[in-house]
Design a protein around this motif. Structure first.
Motif, short mmCIF file in Angstrom:
data_model
loop_
_atom_site.label_atom_id
_atom_site.label_comp_id
_atom_site.label_asym_id
_atom_site.label_seq_id
_atom_site.Cartn_x
_atom_site.Cartn_y
_atom_site.Cartn_z
N GLY B 253 33.68 26.62 4.30
CA GLY B 253 33.76 26.87 5.39
C GLY B 253 35.27 27.17 6.31
N LYS B 254 36.13 27.45 5.44
CA LYS B 254 37.67 27.39 6.97
C LYS B 254 37.23 28.95 6.56
CE LYS B 254 37.75 22.30 7.78
NZ LYS B 254 38.41 21.55 7.51
N GLN B 255 37.09 30.06 5.43
CA GLN B 255 37.88 30.75 4.79
C GLN B 255 37.43 31.40 6.15
OE1 GLN B 255 35.96 32.61 0.68
NE2 GLN B 255 35.94 33.96 1.88
N GLU B 256 36.35 31.17 6.89
CA GLU B 256 36.53 32.55 7.90
C GLU B 256 37.24 32.21 9.07
OE1 GLU B 256 32.68 34.27 8.88
OE2 GLU B 256 32.06 34.55 6.98
N VAL B 257 38.04 33.18 10.36
CA VAL B 257 38.72 32.99 11.18
C VAL B 257 37.51 32.68 12.12
CG1 VAL B 257 40.70 33.67 12.61
CG2 VAL B 257 40.70 34.94 10.52
N ASN B 355 18.82 34.59 15.29
CA ASN B 355 19.34 33.99 16.31
C ASN B 355 19.99 32.17 16.18
OD1 ASN B 355 17.69 35.96 18.36
ND2 ASN B 355 19.35 36.19 19.02
N THR B 356 20.49 32.19 14.73
CA THR B 356 21.33 31.34 14.34
C THR B 356 22.15 30.88 14.17
OG1 THR B 356 20.48 32.00 11.95
CG2 THR B 356 18.16 31.14 13.11
N PRO B 357 22.58 30.11 14.08
CA PRO B 357 24.54 29.69 13.19
C PRO B 357 24.41 30.79 12.73
CG PRO B 357 22.84 27.81 13.53
CD PRO B 357 22.10 28.44 13.55
N ILE B 358 26.29 31.17 12.41
CA ILE B 358 26.21 32.27 11.79
C ILE B 358 26.96 31.49 10.14
CG2 ILE B 358 28.22 33.95 11.75
CD1 ILE B 358 28.86 32.92 14.53
N ALA B 359 26.16 32.24 9.20
CA ALA B 359 26.17 32.33 7.94
C ALA B 359 27.33 32.92 7.42
CB ALA B 359 25.09 33.26 7.52
N GLY B 360 28.24 32.55 6.46
CA GLY B 360 29.87 33.37 6.25
C GLY B 360 29.82 32.72 4.94
N ALA B 361 31.48 32.75 4.42
CA ALA B 361 31.51 32.02 3.20
C ALA B 361 31.01 31.18 2.75
CB ALA B 361 32.85 32.13 2.97
#
Lengths: 288, 761
Positions: B253-257, B355-361
């Motif tokens: 959850g804190k991998q991306e900036v 149009n939904t919350p951003i996915a990530g690591a």
């Protein structure tokens, strides 16, 4: 710097609280454990907050005049382990023991639970099933109202400005059995999706219910007490058929109470589970 | 480092020693970023869109700016318009750069519209409420399969914006109807999930008199944070210093900036330190989520239980911005080719914006999703051909040193078969599986699922780092490296590795975490690489330092290096036992006599990328009336090469199972299909598995060593969470004789599934 400011004050005696109510010209919020207040603190708009947590004469549990009397400032932790409550109103002890987490139960009070009037408030269906009455004090008068009248809407009590809850009264009879069950997302530390309290007077020898009352929680603003269930139970023998009949009535009750809610199909099914669990818990049976 | 050669009895490796900052955390003495108090610290508050998709027509900031204590209000009208991609971590990386700090078109409920910087939180909150924002609504899409039709334009890259295919053999041929071949198809859906670290997202940026800026970010990749901030603010890299303070959990959850560039911008603009601290709602909705997927799996099996072919078409919902939306497609696909021997296989991923919350690591980086789809489908296949799911898997699982069927790195010492055999025995799988089916209200069932995960990026991206290890004049050691301990014990594990090589107590070693001014470069804490790659880096550095120490000692003692003995912080020449001295005394002598610092700087490049493997066996009891699932028992067996710290490994597995059970049973952002509002936007509505609902977990480790891993070690952090979700789903379907494949299996979905089953749907 703009800060919303308010005065916070506390007293050791109820009489001092009443004196303050008479003298204070502003608006007042009462807190006890503060477990709802703290998370909602940003919404605080009143000039004064009175902390009731140190008011000793709001903390007691006693049997008197055929009533179980509980001071509004009694915590759920205290209620959950009270021998008197467990003997006379097991449902209330069970509900108290399932409110939030241990940390919450150490702070949160029964008076606060009624005043907050959360649809998921765990004590509310129990109080409704017991036909409990609520003692309310204001600057001028004291009045006693049925629990169902104490709840005015979702998160809204019917208390007037500067009124506080001082006592909860539960009428007692012998041969009374009661229980509380709830379903939430988890087995503990969970907010009720649906809850159920049941109070019955029964004849042990004939294994028959004399009278009974059921209240369902988390279906709307206040507890739902189906008259159909009440009528069904009168004189009913405790057997598989009775348990199944009750389950179906409660399922219908849910369907009628929340006809348009997305959660209706689930709650209407799940309440059957609560009904069987309740009968089994109260009468030591294993119906399913 | 060769497996087998080093695996065995160790002094410090393989021991359960306490985490180095555990006591400070437990007693509250540790300072997290949120605890930091700085002179003149300003408070930054981001203001989020309440629209799923809209063009900002105007923002009236006058009232907000008039609030006493407000320093500045930032919007798309007074901030850099640089586009970026928040998951990029190295220079020259390609990717869709479709994010802006303050976009003029908001793309989900929770997108950033404006920010208020004020003297304190209250003023910022008040000002935020006074912003007057006028929107022009745009068409929006929430459902990823609807998004695939491309009717709603979210970015210029189109929708779907990315497609990729990985394959081996001839899938089409294998699926053409041969007799005796069973074709089993499934659609498996996984939800958007919140990482639920205890610490919400938080950042502090501090400007200085030289135009430099120091950013405190509890992150996973300091060099990614530096790069993205420098890019957006147009600063040289050496003007940006990023420090990784203690983190209260990350899980990807804190991998991306996320908060860092805002914080840095506000600090530079105001000339004062600025803190942004998200509340839980913002952390859930407005940072990153696990990627939602819909997997269409089709598997061909013969009557002997051999998998002849498999095809998976994956719909990947990356949310409102691309971030890792294309990268994760590859990450998912590759896993499918490294767990079972499947000669004919095809994986195709189609990535869409919604149009939904951003996915990530998110812990596992697509692995939990893709392997949930595969493992649920395998149980379905086993049922169709009437074979025990464990037998079925054993017939098809990979063997040690199998090649990757797509030409990727060798699977290494892949011990999944050992894991399954051990787990089946410990779980009494056969007895439990063959028990007669329950017919009453409560029904028990058992399930199994296997998993594989990576050990770094070898052959996919550059995977290297540099470490400096020094012996100080008192014999204590200092390891400088770009370490990011996410609470899992990275620092302690590195100390154990160095301690083992140097034969010195780990207490004599310091290994501070990443600071771009001090730490040599490292690609960061990602891809389950830290033990396997950084650990090997530390081990090599320690070996070199040991050699240096011995060489210098030989000169001091006037003997051959072969005569030097090193043990427990003492060093001597076997020729002269009276000369036994502590490392520190020798280090001092070396400085005096040779004017040499005992320091080693070593750049280590990953040499391989073996698989880590694991299996979970799960027993559940389902209440058919309430739909409640009680997880009764879990056995987890993991092929980890060699545990560096056994207690940490077990901790990872317990936590991984807790997250996996959440994916299986309760966790879901539940974005509303019509409004785009996240239903599970706070912890009262986002349901994590808590301690009372955790089952007993029995853990067994297969420690047979892995080439190139330090002392034979390989990864556990991500794979720990992969098998429990499909194993739990398989157990529920076994209990109920259902075929439920939309995760999480909430009580409502289970009750609905039972009802449909009864009606024969």
């Amino acid at each position: 710097v703009s800060r919303r400011t308010f005065r916070i004050t506390g007293f050791n005696h109820l009489s001092d609280v009443i004196t303050e109510l008479r003298q204070n010209p502003g608006t007042i919020t009462f807190i006890n454990g503060g477990t709802d207040f703290i998370i909602q603190i940003a919404k605080q708009r009143d000039n004064c907050v009175i902390d009731l947590s140190q008011v000793k004469d709001l903390k007691y549990i006693k049997k008197e005049d055929g009533l179980l009397k509980i001071g509004a400032g009694t915590t759920f932790a205290e209620i959950a382990v009270s021998q008197v409550v467990r003997e006379t109103a097991e449902a209330l002890a069970q509900a108290a023991g399932q409110v939030g987490s241990m940390q919450i139960r150490n702070r949160a009070t029964i008076g606060g639970n009624v005043a907050s009037a959360s649809p998921a408030g765990d004590s509310l269906p129990v109080l409704a099933a017991f036909d409990a009455r609520i003692v309310v004090r204001g600057p001028a008068e004291t009045r006693t109202i049925p629990i169902m009248e104490a709840i005015a809407g979702i998160g809204k009590s019917s208390l007037k400005e500067k009124e506080l809850i001082t006592e909860i009264l539960l009428p007692l009879t012998s041969n009374r059995q009661s229980g509380f069950k709830k379903i939430g997302s988890r087995s503990a530390v969970t907010i009720a999706w649906i809850s159920m309290a049941m109070v019955v007077d029964w004849d042990v020898h004939t294994n028959t219910i004399l009278t009974g009352k059921i209240a369902l929680g988390a279906l709307g603003a206040g507890p739902v007490c189906p008259a159909k269930a009440r009528d069904f139970m009168v004189g009913r023998k405790i057997d598989q058929e009775m348990a199944a009949g009750l389950a179906n009535i409660l399922s219908e009750t849910v369907n009628e109470a929340i006809p348009n809610r997305e959660s209706r199909p689930y709650k209407a099914e799940a309440v059957k589970g609560l009904a069987f669990d309740m009968v089994n818990r109260l009468f030591g049976t294993c119906f399913e | 480092v060769k497996a087998g050669r080093t695996v065995g009895a160790f002094k410090y490796v393989g021991k359960s020693m306490p985490i180095s900052d555990g006591e400070a955390k437990a007693t509250g003495r540790i300072k997290y970023t949120g605890d930091m108090a700085l002179e003149g610290l300003l408070y930054g508050k981001l203001v989020f869109s309440d629209r799923p998709h809209a063009r900002i027509k105007s923002i009236d900031v006058n009232e907000a700016k008039a609030v006493p204590g407000v320093i500045q209000v930032y919007t798309c009208h007074n901030t850099p318009k640089v586009t970026f991609n928040s998951q990029m971590w190295f220079m020259g990386q390609r990717g869709f750069e479709d994010q802006k700090l303050f976009p003029d078109v908001v793309r989900y409920v929770g997108d950033t519209v404006a920010a208020v910087v004020a003297e304190d939180k209250e003023s910022a909150d008040k000002a935020a409420e006074l912003l007057r924002i006028e929107y022009e609504p745009l068409p929006y899409v929430i459902d990823p399969e609807e998004a695939m039709q491309g009717k709603v334009i979210i970015h210029q890259s189109g929708n779907p914006f990315y497609t990729t295919e990985i394959k081996c053999g001839d899938v089409e041929l294998a699926f053409t109807g041969k007799s005796g071949v069973e074709i089993v198809e499934d659609r498996v859906e996984t939800p958007k999930i919140h990482h639920a670290a205890m610490e919400n997202h938080v950042c502090i940026a501090v400007p200085d008199h030289n135009g430099r800026i120091t950013v405190y970010s509890p992150c996973q990749i300091i060099y990614s944070v530096r790069m993205i901030i420098a890019k957006i603010l147009g600063l040289p890299f050496n003007k940006v210093r990023v420090i990784k303070p203690p983190v209260g959990g990350s899980f990807g959850g804190k991998q991306e900036v996320t908060l860092e560039p805002y914080c840095a911008l506000f600090a530079l603009e105001t000339g004062r330190p600025v803190k942004i601290a998200f509340d839980r709602q913002a952390s859930i909705v407005s940072t990153r989520t696990r990627t939602k997927t819909i997997g269409y799996v089709k598997t061909a099996v013969d009557q002997d239980g051999r998998i002849l072919a498999r095809n998976m078409d994956m719909v990947v919902d990356t949310g409102a911005y691309t971030t890792n939306g294309s990268v994760i497609c590859h990450a998912m696909g590759k896993k499918l080719f490294r767990l079972y021997r499947i000669e004919n296989q095809r994986f195709c991923a189609v990535a869409v914006h919604t149009n939904t919350p951003i996915a990530g690591a998110a812990r596992g980086y697509g692995s939990p999703q893709v392997q949930a789809a595969a493992e649920i489908n395998l149980d379905h296949a086993a049922k169709k051909i009437g074979i025990d799911p464990v037998e079925f898997r054993l017939k098809n699982l990979v063997h040690p040193f199998d090649p990757d069927s797509t030409g990727g790195p060798s699977l290494g010492n892949a011990r999944i078969i050992d894991c399954v055999l051990k787990g089946a025995k410990e779980f009494s799988w056969h007895e439990r599986w063959s028990r007669p089916r329950d017919t009453g209200r409560w029904r028990r069932g058992v399930g199994v699922a296997c998993a594989t995960h990576v050990n770094g990026y070898y052959q996919a991206y550059q995977d290297f780092g540099t470490m400096t290890l020094r012996m100080l004049e008192d014999g204590s050691l200092m390891l400088n490296a770009g370490l990011h301990d996410l609470g899992n014990g990275t620092v302690t594990a590195m100390k154990q590795i160095v301690a083992e090589v140097m034969d010195i107590s780990p207490d004599r070693i310091e290994a501070p975490e990443g600071d771009t001014d001090i730490s040599p470069y490292d690609i960061g804490c990602q891809a389950s690489r830290v033990i396997y790659v950084c650990g090997a880096n530390a081990m090599k550095a320690a070996e070199n330092l040991r050699q240096l120490l011995i060489a210098q000692a030989a000169k001091i003692f006037n003997c051959c290096p072969d005569d030097i003995c090193v043990e427990d912080g003492m060093i001597w020449s076997r020729k002269n036992l009276d000369n036994k001295m502590e490392y520190g005394r020798l280090a001092g002598l070396i400085q005096q006599k040779h004017q040499i610092e005992l320091t080693v700087t070593l750049t280590y490049q990953a040499q391989a990328n073996p698989g880590s493997y694991g299996v979970n066996f799960v027993e559940v009891e389902v209440d058919t009336l309430t739909g409640f699932v009680k997880v009764l028992d879990v056995v987890a067996v993991h092929d980890i090469g060699q545990a560096i710290n056994t207690g940490f490994v077990e901790g990872q597995i317990h936590g991984g199972i807790q997250m996996g059970l959440g994916l299986a049973l309760t966790e879901d952002l539940a974005v509303h299909p019509r409004t785009g509002v996240t239903g599970g936007n706070r912890l009262s509505k986002y349901h994590l598995i808590n301690a009372p609902d955790m089952p007993p977990v029995r853990i067994f480790l297969i420690e047979k060593g892995e080439d190139f891993g330090p002392f034979g070690a390989k990864s556990i952090g991500e794979i720990a969470t992969i098998p429990s979700a499909p194993a739990t789903v398989n157990a529920i379907n076994h209990a109920l004789n259902t075929h439920l494949t939309v995760l999480p299996l909430t009580p409502a979905r289970i009750v609905d599934g039972i009802r449909k089953g009864q009606r024969g749907l």
